[in-house]
Design an enzyme around this catalytic site. Structure first.
Site, PDB file in Angstrom:
ATOM      1  N   ILE A  68     101.643 126.953  34.943  1.00  0.00           N
ATOM      2  CA  ILE A  68     101.171 125.912  36.019  1.00  0.00           C
ATOM      3  C   ILE A  68     101.187 124.647  35.373  1.00  0.00           C
ATOM      4  CG2 ILE A  68      99.388 125.388  37.713  1.00  0.00           C
ATOM      5  CD1 ILE A  68     100.327 128.222  38.169  1.00  0.00           C
ATOM      6  N   LEU A  70      98.662 122.990  34.058  1.00  0.00           N
ATOM      7  CA  LEU A  70      97.371 122.353  34.453  1.00  0.00           C
ATOM      8  C   LEU A  70      97.334 121.403  35.683  1.00  0.00           C
ATOM      9  CD1 LEU A  70      95.788 121.397  30.754  1.00  0.00           C
ATOM     10  CD2 LEU A  70      95.095 123.518  32.321  1.00  0.00           C
ATOM     11  N   CYS A 126      94.822 123.747  25.145  1.00  0.00           N
ATOM     12  CA  CYS A 126      95.976 122.829  25.601  1.00  0.00           C
ATOM     13  C   CYS A 126      96.459 122.219  24.115  1.00  0.00           C
ATOM     14  CB  CYS A 126      95.352 121.561  26.158  1.00  0.00           C
ATOM     15  SG  CYS A 126      93.848 122.224  27.218  1.00  0.00           S
ATOM     16  N   ILE A 187      89.028 135.942  26.643  1.00  0.00           N
ATOM     17  CA  ILE A 187      90.523 135.292  26.260  1.00  0.00           C
ATOM     18  C   ILE A 187      90.962 134.292  27.141  1.00  0.00           C
ATOM     19  CG2 ILE A 187      90.810 136.801  24.369  1.00  0.00           C
ATOM     20  CD1 ILE A 187      92.966 138.005  26.001  1.00  0.00           C
TER      21      ILE A 187
HETATM   22  C1  LIG Z   1      97.443 131.098  37.388  1.00  0.00           C
HETATM   23  C2  LIG Z   1      96.394 131.137  36.329  1.00  0.00           C
HETATM   24  C3  LIG Z   1      96.000 129.606  36.032  1.00  0.00           C
HETATM   25  C4  LIG Z   1      95.116 129.458  34.906  1.00  0.00           C
HETATM   26  N1  LIG Z   1      94.626 128.334  34.536  1.00  0.00           N
HETATM   27  C5  LIG Z   1      93.530 128.157  33.916  1.00  0.00           C
HETATM   28  C6  LIG Z   1      92.967 126.846  33.415  1.00  0.00           C
HETATM   29  O1  LIG Z   1      93.090 125.877  34.264  1.00  0.00           O
HETATM   30  N2  LIG Z   1      92.139 126.810  32.513  1.00  0.00           N
HETATM   31  C7  LIG Z   1      91.678 127.932  31.836  1.00  0.00           C
HETATM   32  O2  LIG Z   1      90.671 127.764  30.952  1.00  0.00           O
HETATM   33  N3  LIG Z   1      92.026 129.009  31.917  1.00  0.00           N
HETATM   34  C8  LIG Z   1      93.096 129.473  32.775  1.00  0.00           C
HETATM   35  N4  LIG Z   1      93.552 130.516  33.100  1.00  0.00           N
HETATM   36  C9  LIG Z   1      93.429 131.626  32.357  1.00  0.00           C
HETATM   37  C10 LIG Z   1      92.150 132.538  33.107  1.00  0.00           C
HETATM   38  O3  LIG Z   1      91.190 131.728  33.397  1.00  0.00           O
HETATM   39  C11 LIG Z   1      91.891 133.765  32.042  1.00  0.00           C
HETATM   40  O4  LIG Z   1      91.265 133.261  30.787  1.00  0.00           O
HETATM   41  C12 LIG Z   1      92.973 134.554  31.691  1.00  0.00           C
HETATM   42  O5  LIG Z   1      93.722 134.514  32.836  1.00  0.00           O
HETATM   43  C13 LIG Z   1      92.680 136.047  31.245  1.00  0.00           C
HETATM   44  O6  LIG Z   1      91.683 136.733  32.292  1.00  0.00           O
HETATM   45  P1  LIG Z   1      92.502 137.572  33.513  1.00  0.00           P
HETATM   46  O7  LIG Z   1      93.306 138.673  32.704  1.00  0.00           O
HETATM   47  O8  LIG Z   1      91.374 138.184  34.184  1.00  0.00           O
HETATM   48  O9  LIG Z   1      93.332 136.738  34.422  1.00  0.00           O
HETATM   49  C14 LIG Z   1      94.586 130.775  34.176  1.00  0.00           C
HETATM   50  C15 LIG Z   1      95.069 131.975  34.463  1.00  0.00           C
HETATM   51  C16 LIG Z   1      96.061 131.965  35.553  1.00  0.00           C
HETATM   52  C17 LIG Z   1      96.639 133.510  35.921  1.00  0.00           C
END
Ligand SMILES: Cc1cc2nc3c(=O)[nH]c(=O)nc-3n(C[C@H](O)[C@H](O)[C@H](O)COP(=O)(O)O)c2cc1C
Ligand SMILES: Cc1cc2nc3c(=O)[nH]c(=O)nc-3n(C[C@H](O)[C@H](O)[C@H](O)COP(=O)(O)OP(=O)(O)OC[C@H]3O[C@@H](n4cnc5c(N)ncnc54)[C@H](O)[C@@H]3O)c2cc1C
Ligand code: FES
Lengths: 304, 244
Positions: A68, A70, A126, A187
């Site tokens: 994405i 950010l 980042c 994570i």
């Molecule tokens: C589409 C998408 C956007 C994300 N955007 C952010 C973000 O802006 N900031 C952040 O710290 N993590 C972001 N993440 C990471 C998630 O918060 C999370 O740490 C990661 O996806 C692992 O968890 P999950 O397997 O339940 O998705 C994003 C993940 C996805 C899939």
């Protein structure tokens, strides 16, 4: 299920993960957002960001890769438009902030402090502009500098969100604790390349996305990270990565997580956060656990 | 009302080569307009699959889909009585205006515009396919174009676009299909001083505008901004889309 994160108290340990739930009550179209522990906002940066240009989502077996970049409205618009909804809707929230320089993190922390934001989560995955492409979260010293700097500026609850793309996440977590973080979240996504080849008219057509992997497939990686981090720090660990059902939540508790976040699963089952909060409550009632700590202790009797 | 629903499959049948017609009844009553879509959970897949409403009779929603990969293969295995889990109605539909219109569906892009046609008092419906056997049954076309000439006019929609516009002199063109077709339609409409509404596609995750996974660049009021196909779209004016 009152969840005490030592400095932050939530009504349930089920939290929505950053980037998958919008900024405030957007998921009310699917469930009752105020019933979940907290919403972690999409990462907010100092200036608005337009994000990446190329394909942003690439599905793989058991998960997805996102790039994405950010994209977000920036802190000013967040405060103006998104924060009032969180407050008027009585939604518990944690603001996820991201910078590309130390100074940006400090400014963001100062702004959050000035606006009486109770809790922030530092997205440390980042790229650090100053040191080229290295992420803040991959270097103990850079991370220590950011977290301790933010600690000076921000008096509320401070969680450091760690990337798994390191050799020793437990060392990074220890640096975050030393720098004054109240909690670590882990994570973030796992660095990955999604690639699809097609052989057409004698040529290979390539579709690919460089990004971060999330979803069911990362759960074993996440469990290992949380397990190692919990042994290395004494502050609460907020675990996440591939959580889809109550068993997943219990697994994270058993390796030391005090609360969990749910990310990608919101795309598959958009009412899952509320459902997991209910499932947990039901499980505890049915099995005679009155406190979350009691359940966690039981789950941790045998050390993994 | 919440946008997450269960539905019961009523009809599922082959409508054309590699193309399936499926209708289902939502457990709770809901509305869906032409150009709006739903997103269906497909077995254990992480992402739901988006499909446009191809018809709606006030009770049953119909979709028309082409078998492509895991998700659409899963759906084509469903039977009458099977339960589906879907979210919707998503997105903004076509802005149905009372103007002289040309309606173009290229390939499986025929799905949303065949429903739109029913909501327009008049309008010329053009279906463009590789060959006759790709044209779904049960749709009354005013014109058919096939690449191999097996039905209607021979050639691609791109070859016939100028002629169609000259013949029918539309004030507005509605279209759905591959990006190359949409782009050509948008540009041709502009050249002829007609308006255009194009139903776009992008890989989607959330479906409600929060993940920013499905953005395209759109020019509005002199400013270029990201817009989400799922929630700001999927229908955009041809004159405002910045093509990749
Ligand atoms: C589409 C998408 C956007 C994300 N955007 C952010 C973000 O802006 N900031 C952040 O710290 N993590 C972001 N993440 C990471 C998630 O918060 C999370 O740490 C990661 O996806 C692992 O968890 P999950 O397997 O339940 O998705 C994003 C993940 C996805 C899939
Ligand atoms: C708003 C909208 C409406 C749509 N309406 C229809 C319709 O009425 N009929 C129809 O046949 N198809 C429609 N599509 C395309 C349809 O969603 C894809 O063909 C389908 O998701 C393919 O899934 P798969 O698992 O079979 O294919 P795979 O190729 O295995 O899918 C892999 C991944 O790519 C995504 N994907 C693949 N093709 C597309 C595409 N064209 N657009 C968006 N995502 C895609 C899938 O969702 C999945 O995440 C629509 C797409 C959008 C965005
Ligand atoms: S799919 Fe999430 S913003 Fe469109």
């Amino acid at each position: 299920m009152i969840t005490d994160l030592r400095g932050l108290t939530l009504k349930t340990p089920i939290i929505s993960a950053s980037g998958t739930y919008g900024y405030n009550n957007e998921f009310d179209v699917f469930c009752d957002v105020k019933n979940i522990g907290a919403v972690v906002t999409k990462a907010v940066t100092l200036a608005p960001r337009a994000g990446n240009d190329w394909q942003r989502i690439f599905e793989v077996p058991g998960g997805l890769i996102n790039s994405i970049g950010l994209e977000n409205v920036g802190i000013e618009k967040f405060l103006e438009e998104k924060l009032p909804v969180l407050k008027s809707e009585n939604i518990e929230f944690i603001v996820n902030i991201a910078g590309s320089t130390l100074d940006e993190y400090l400014q963001l922390a100062r702004i959050c402090d000035k606006n009486s934001i109770k809790a922030i989560e530092l997205n440390l995955s980042c790229p650090n502009v100053k040191s080229g492409c290295l992420e803040f979260g991959t270097d103990e010293d850079a991370l220590y500098e950011v977290v301790s700097g933010v600690r000076q500026e921000f008096s509320g609850y401070l969680a450091a969100k760690l990337t798994p793309n390191v050799t020793s996440i437990e060392k990074i977590a220890a640096a975050a604790e030393k720098a004054g973080a109240n909690a670590v979240s882990a994570i973030n996504t796992v660095k990955a390349l999604g690639l699809k080849l097609q052989y057409v008219n004698g040529e290979f057509k390539k579709e690919f996305v460089h990004g971060g992997l999330s979803g069911r497939t990362v759960k074993p990686v996440a469990l290992s990270c949380v397990n190692r981090i919990s042994k290395a720090v004494s502050i609460p660990v907020i675990g996440m990565g591939g959580i889809y059902c109550l068993d997943d939540v219990l697994e994270f508790f058993s390796v030391g997580a005090e609360a969990v976040q749910v990310g990608t699963a919101n795309f598959t089952h958009p009412d899952i956060c509320e459902k997991l909060a209910n499932d947990l409550e039901e499980f505890m009632q049915k099995n005679g656990f009155t406190q979350l700590d009691e359940l966690k202790c039981k789950l941790r009797e045998e050390v993994i | 009302m919440k946008k997450i629903h269960k539905g019961i499959v009523k009809t599922i049948k082959e409508a054309a080569k590699n193309t399936v017609y499926m209708s289902f009844e939502p457990e709770n009553p809901m509305e869906i307009k032409p150009g709006q879509f739903i997103s269906i959970l497909c077995g254990g897949l992480t992402l739901r699959r988006p499909f446009s409403a191809a018809d709606f009779d006030g009770k049953e929603i119909a979709i028309l889909f082409r078998r492509k990969g895991k998700g659409t293969n899963y759906l084509s295995g469903l039977k009458p009585g099977s339960e589906i889990d879907f979210i919707g109605a998503l997105g903004n539909g076509f802005d149905v205006v009372d103007k002289k219109s040309l309606i173009i569906g290229a390939g499986i892009g025929i799905a949303p515009v065949s429903y739109l046609k029913k909501k327009l008092d008049s309008g010329i419906l053009v279906g463009a396919f590789m060959s006759k056997d790709e044209a779904p049954q049960g749709i009354s076309f005013d014109e058919i174009i096939t690449n191999d000439g097996s039905a209607g006019k021979k050639g691609s929609i791109l070859d016939h676009l100028e002629n169609l516009i000259d013949n029918y002199k539309p004030e507005i063109i509605y279209a759905c299909g591959p990006a190359v077709v949409l782009r050509a339609v948008g540009e041709a409409a502009q050249r002829h001083g007609a308006d255009s509404q194009l139903a776009m596609e992008k890989v989607m995750a959330c479906g409600i505008g929060v993940c920013k996974g499905c953005v395209i660049k759109v020019k509005r009021g002199g400013e270029i901004n990201n817009m989400t196909v799922c929630s700001d779209g999927p229908v955009f004016r041809g004159s405002e889309v910045l093509w990749e």
